[in-house]
Design a protein around this motif. Structure first.
Motif, PDB file in Angstrom:
ATOM      1  N   GLU A   1       0.838  -1.202   0.000  1.00 28.70           N
ATOM      2  CA  GLU A   1       0.000   0.000   0.000  1.00 28.70           C
ATOM      3  C   GLU A   1       0.873   1.253   0.000  1.00 28.70           C
ATOM      4  O   GLU A   1       2.075   1.176   0.197  1.00 28.70           O
ATOM      5  N   CYS A   2       0.208   2.397  -0.096  1.00 31.67           N
ATOM      6  CA  CYS A   2       0.885   3.689   0.036  1.00 31.67           C
ATOM      7  C   CYS A   2       1.589   3.773   1.395  1.00 31.67           C
ATOM      8  O   CYS A   2       0.997   3.524   2.424  1.00 31.67           O
ATOM      9  N   ARG A   3       2.886   4.128   1.374  1.00 30.13           N
ATOM     10  CA  ARG A   3       3.638   4.224   2.635  1.00 30.13           C
ATOM     11  C   ARG A   3       3.015   5.273   3.560  1.00 30.13           C
ATOM     12  O   ARG A   3       2.959   5.108   4.765  1.00 30.13           O
ATOM     13  N   ARG A   4       2.618   6.389   2.964  1.00 35.47           N
ATOM     14  CA  ARG A   4       2.118   7.490   3.790  1.00 35.47           C
ATOM     15  C   ARG A   4       0.806   7.103   4.477  1.00 35.47           C
ATOM     16  O   ARG A   4       0.584   7.434   5.637  1.00 35.47           O
TER      17      ARG A   4
ATOM     18  N   ALA B   1      -4.202   7.464  -0.789  1.00 35.92           N
ATOM     19  CA  ALA B   1      -2.913   7.276  -1.463  1.00 35.92           C
ATOM     20  C   ALA B   1      -2.304   8.614  -1.874  1.00 35.92           C
ATOM     21  O   ALA B   1      -2.975   9.479  -2.427  1.00 35.92           O
ATOM     22  N   CYS B   2      -1.007   8.786  -1.568  1.00 36.64           N
ATOM     23  CA  CYS B   2      -0.420  10.128  -1.596  1.00 36.64           C
ATOM     24  C   CYS B   2       0.160  10.532  -2.942  1.00 36.64           C
ATOM     25  O   CYS B   2       0.311  11.718  -3.215  1.00 36.64           O
ATOM     26  N   GLY B   3       0.533   9.574  -3.750  1.00 36.34           N
ATOM     27  CA  GLY B   3       1.166   9.922  -5.022  1.00 36.34           C
ATOM     28  C   GLY B   3       2.601  10.379  -4.861  1.00 36.34           C
ATOM     29  O   GLY B   3       3.231  10.806  -5.824  1.00 36.34           O
ATOM     30  N   ASN B   4       3.149  10.320  -3.671  1.00 37.09           N
ATOM     31  CA  ASN B   4       4.507  10.796  -3.445  1.00 37.09           C
ATOM     32  C   ASN B   4       5.311   9.864  -2.546  1.00 37.09           C
ATOM     33  O   ASN B   4       6.013  10.289  -1.644  1.00 37.09           O
ATOM     34  N   CYS B   5       5.156   8.551  -2.795  1.00 31.90           N
ATOM     35  CA  CYS B   5       6.002   7.577  -2.108  1.00 31.90           C
ATOM     36  C   CYS B   5       6.325   6.501  -3.137  1.00 31.90           C
ATOM     37  O   CYS B   5       5.713   6.468  -4.212  1.00 31.90           O
ATOM     38  N   ASP B   6       7.250   5.619  -2.819  1.00 29.59           N
ATOM     39  CA  ASP B   6       7.652   4.634  -3.829  1.00 29.59           C
ATOM     40  C   ASP B   6       6.500   3.723  -4.264  1.00 29.59           C
ATOM     41  O   ASP B   6       6.354   3.447  -5.458  1.00 29.59           O
ATOM     42  N   THR B   7       5.674   3.313  -3.327  1.00 24.26           N
ATOM     43  CA  THR B   7       4.614   2.391  -3.756  1.00 24.26           C
ATOM     44  C   THR B   7       3.561   3.102  -4.617  1.00 24.26           C
ATOM     45  O   THR B   7       2.962   2.485  -5.483  1.00 24.26           O
ATOM     46  N   CYS B   8       3.343   4.397  -4.372  1.00 20.85           N
ATOM     47  CA  CYS B   8       2.424   5.146  -5.240  1.00 20.85           C
ATOM     48  C   CYS B   8       3.070   5.412  -6.599  1.00 20.85           C
ATOM     49  O   CYS B   8       2.432   5.291  -7.637  1.00 20.85           O
ATOM     50  N   LEU B   9       4.340   5.787  -6.589  1.00 17.77           N
ATOM     51  CA  LEU B   9       4.999   6.205  -7.827  1.00 17.77           C
ATOM     52  C   LEU B   9       5.289   5.021  -8.749  1.00 17.77           C
ATOM     53  O   LEU B   9       5.182   5.132  -9.960  1.00 17.77           O
TER      54      LEU B   9
HETATM   55 ZN    ZN Z   1       1.938   7.030  -1.349  1.00 19.52          ZN
END
Ligand code: ZN
Ligand code: ADP
Length: 522
Positions: free
Chosen positions: A373-376, A389-397
């Motif tokens: 999942e999203c880290r954040r 989901a943040c769009g700014n962590c490795d799992t999102c990107l």
């Molecule tokens: Zn994320």
């Protein structure tokens, strides 16, 4: 908002406006209310007590564990024209007397006090004789006995309320799990205090967690490709790896300095001040470094070893990007980290409950590392905050692939079960992997492990991939490591996997099994 507070903010600190909840907090404390302030690192906690201290009559007494930073804090206040002093064990008695006289004469706006001083009758007497505007309890999570930063001296702080019931208290921390918050409230008797909880999100920080292969090379790569010339902090677990890493960075042409408790105090102070004052220095440090450090343009925080808890990880990564500009939190983590930390927990002082608590902290950290999942989202959820989901962590990107690792898990677990039957023998991950890959060596021959039914049945994965499987099964609670040698053992939960009643999904890292060999040859 009282005009007096705005006045102080502008004239003394030179800021046009309060940020976030600062205005509310300041208002509340100025009018004599108790407050518990939960704000992420860099959120601006200091002004929450500094402004009220200047507005209210008397001296704001700040209890802080950061003895090494008191001089800096006092210097910074003096520079803006506030009258500040500190009392701690590093001073000569003449220096202490001068500060005490100034306090008694009502000539101090702020007085920083090390918590152990409150245990001395002379300090209590001193405060009795002077005029206290408020008590600020900085880094209040240090009172939490099972937290990651416990300071026994903080338990003494309950005396504040008993002895000076009319003086407002403001407790501040960047650690906000429910458990810690409850402990702070209870131990500091802050049941009546108003709680101010800021968002813990640090949107400008990109979170990344990678499998560890050769961490120093990985770090150098990160710096060269993304953070050339930037200031950063690289955390290592041991003093030895701090030294080694700092030397490797310097050899690679990256300006780096070491910082750990084993260094001479003078060297530590000099390195810290170079880091603060010069541009583009990488501080390679143990976690002894960083609390209270206010350097706004730290562009990356790297962890070369797994932090012991999510709280610790969050605090340390929070030192990146206080100026709000894009920054990186990067962590390299591997099987050895898990083995080593479990070993440290097993060997730690303290009772079973204490070790369980350490274990629970580690498990939460592992879950963050292995999440798809999203880290954040995971991070904020840990602090009781919902998000998307943040769009700014490795799992999102780059969303991780997962693969059905049930068969691989069964192969590994059944090898573990077989070796567990051998009494008085201890086999770590490496030996299990040798068996799965059908690699002979002395221990294999001696134990006749080439006769096992799992001998050589795991050649579809590489050594590195098997290590990833071991690590993820540890994180998922299907495997455990025990003892000094990191002996693998199955857990109760593993029975369902071995019995085919539970599937195992694993995060794809190096390359997916099947195309692995071809891809590597290509
Ligand atoms: Zn994320
Ligand atoms: P914390 O203690 O929560 O980590 P600090 O009190 O050190 O954060 O503040 C972080 C940075 O933000 C500091 O450089 C501080 O000067 C700055 N800052 C805090 N409040 C304001 C404000 N109202 N306006 C502008 N800058 C602020």
């Amino acid at each position: 908002m009282t005009t007096a507070a705005l006045d102080v903010l502008e004239r003394t600190f030179g800021y046009p406006a309060f940020r976030g909840q600062q205005a509310e907090i300041v208002d509340h404390v100025v009018t004599g209310g108790d407050a518990l302030v939960l704000m992420p690192t860099g959120g601006g906690k200091s002004l929450c007590y500094q402004v009220p201290a200047l507005v209210r009559e008397g001296t704001g007494v700040v209890i802080s564990p950061l003895i090494a930073l008191m001089q800096d804090q006092v210097d910074a206040l003096t520079a803006v024209g506030a009258r500040a002093g500190f009392l701690n064990s590093t001073q000569t008695s003449a220096e202490r007397s001068a500060v005490e006289r100034a306090f008694l004469a009502g000539e101090l706006d702020l007085l920083y006090l090390a918590p152990e001083r409150l245990g001395t009758p002379s300090a209590v007497e001193l405060l009795d004789r002077g005029m206290v505007a408020l008590f600020a309890i900085d880094e209040a999570h240090c009172v939490a006995q099972w937290g990651h930063d416990f300071r026994p001296d903080y338990l003494r702080l309950s005396v504040l309320h008993e002895r000076w019931p009319d003086v407002p208290r403001v407790a501040l921390t960047a650690t906000a799990t429910d458990a810690t918050r409850r402990e702070i409230v209870e131990r500091l008797d802050l049941g009546e205090a108003r709680q101010f909880v800021s968002s813990f999100d640090r949107p400008n920080i990109t979170y990344r967690i990678e499998p560890k292969s050769s961490p120093v090379q990985q770090l150098i790569q990160l710096i060269r490709t993304e953070h050339d010339g930037d200031a950063g902090i690289a955390y290592c677990l041991s003093r030895a790896s701090v030294e080694k890493t700092a030397a490797a960075l310097v050899a690679a042409g990256i300006p780096a300095l070491p910082y750990h408790a084993g260094l001479d105090a003078g060297v530590r102070a000099a390195n810290q001040s170079r880091f603060l004052r010069e541009d583009g220095i990488v501080m390679v440090a143990t976690i002894a470094f960083g609390m209270g450090i206010d350097k706004p343009d730290v562009r990356f925080v790297a962890h070369l070893d797994l932090p012991k808890s999510v709280e610790g990880y969050y605090q340390e990564t929070g030192r990146a990007g206080r100026d709000g500009l894009p920054s990186t939190a990067w962590l390299a983590y591997g099987l050895q980290d898990v083995v080593q930390q479990r070993r440290m927990i097993e060997g730690s002082d303290g009772d079973l409950a204490h070790r369980r608590n350490l274990s629970a902290h580690l498990d939460a950290m592992l879950a963050l590392c292995e999440t798809i999942e999203c880290r954040r989202v995971r991070l904020l959820a840990y602090f009781g905050q919902e998000s998307t989901a943040c769009g700014n962590c490795d799992t999102c990107l780059s969303p991780p692939q997962s693969w059905d690792g049930t068969v691989a898990a069964q192969k590994l677990l059944s090898t573990v079960v077989r070796l567990e039957r051998e009494r008085n023998q201890r086999f770590g991950a490496g030996h299990h992997i040798d068996i799965l890959l059908g690699r002979s060596n002395d221990r294999v021959v001696k134990g006749r492990h080439d006769q096992l039914s799992t001998w050589g049945i795991g050649t579809e994965l590489s050594d590195a991939e098997w290590r990833g499987v071991v690590r993820q099964l540890l994180a998922q609670g299907l495997l455990a490591v025990q003892g000094e040698y990191g002996t693998l053992a199955v857990t109760d939960a593993a029975a369902d996997v071995l019995g085919g009643r539970r599937e195992v999904h694993l995060r794809t890292e190096v390359a997916r099994p099947g195309r692995t060999r071809a891809a590597r040859k290509a």
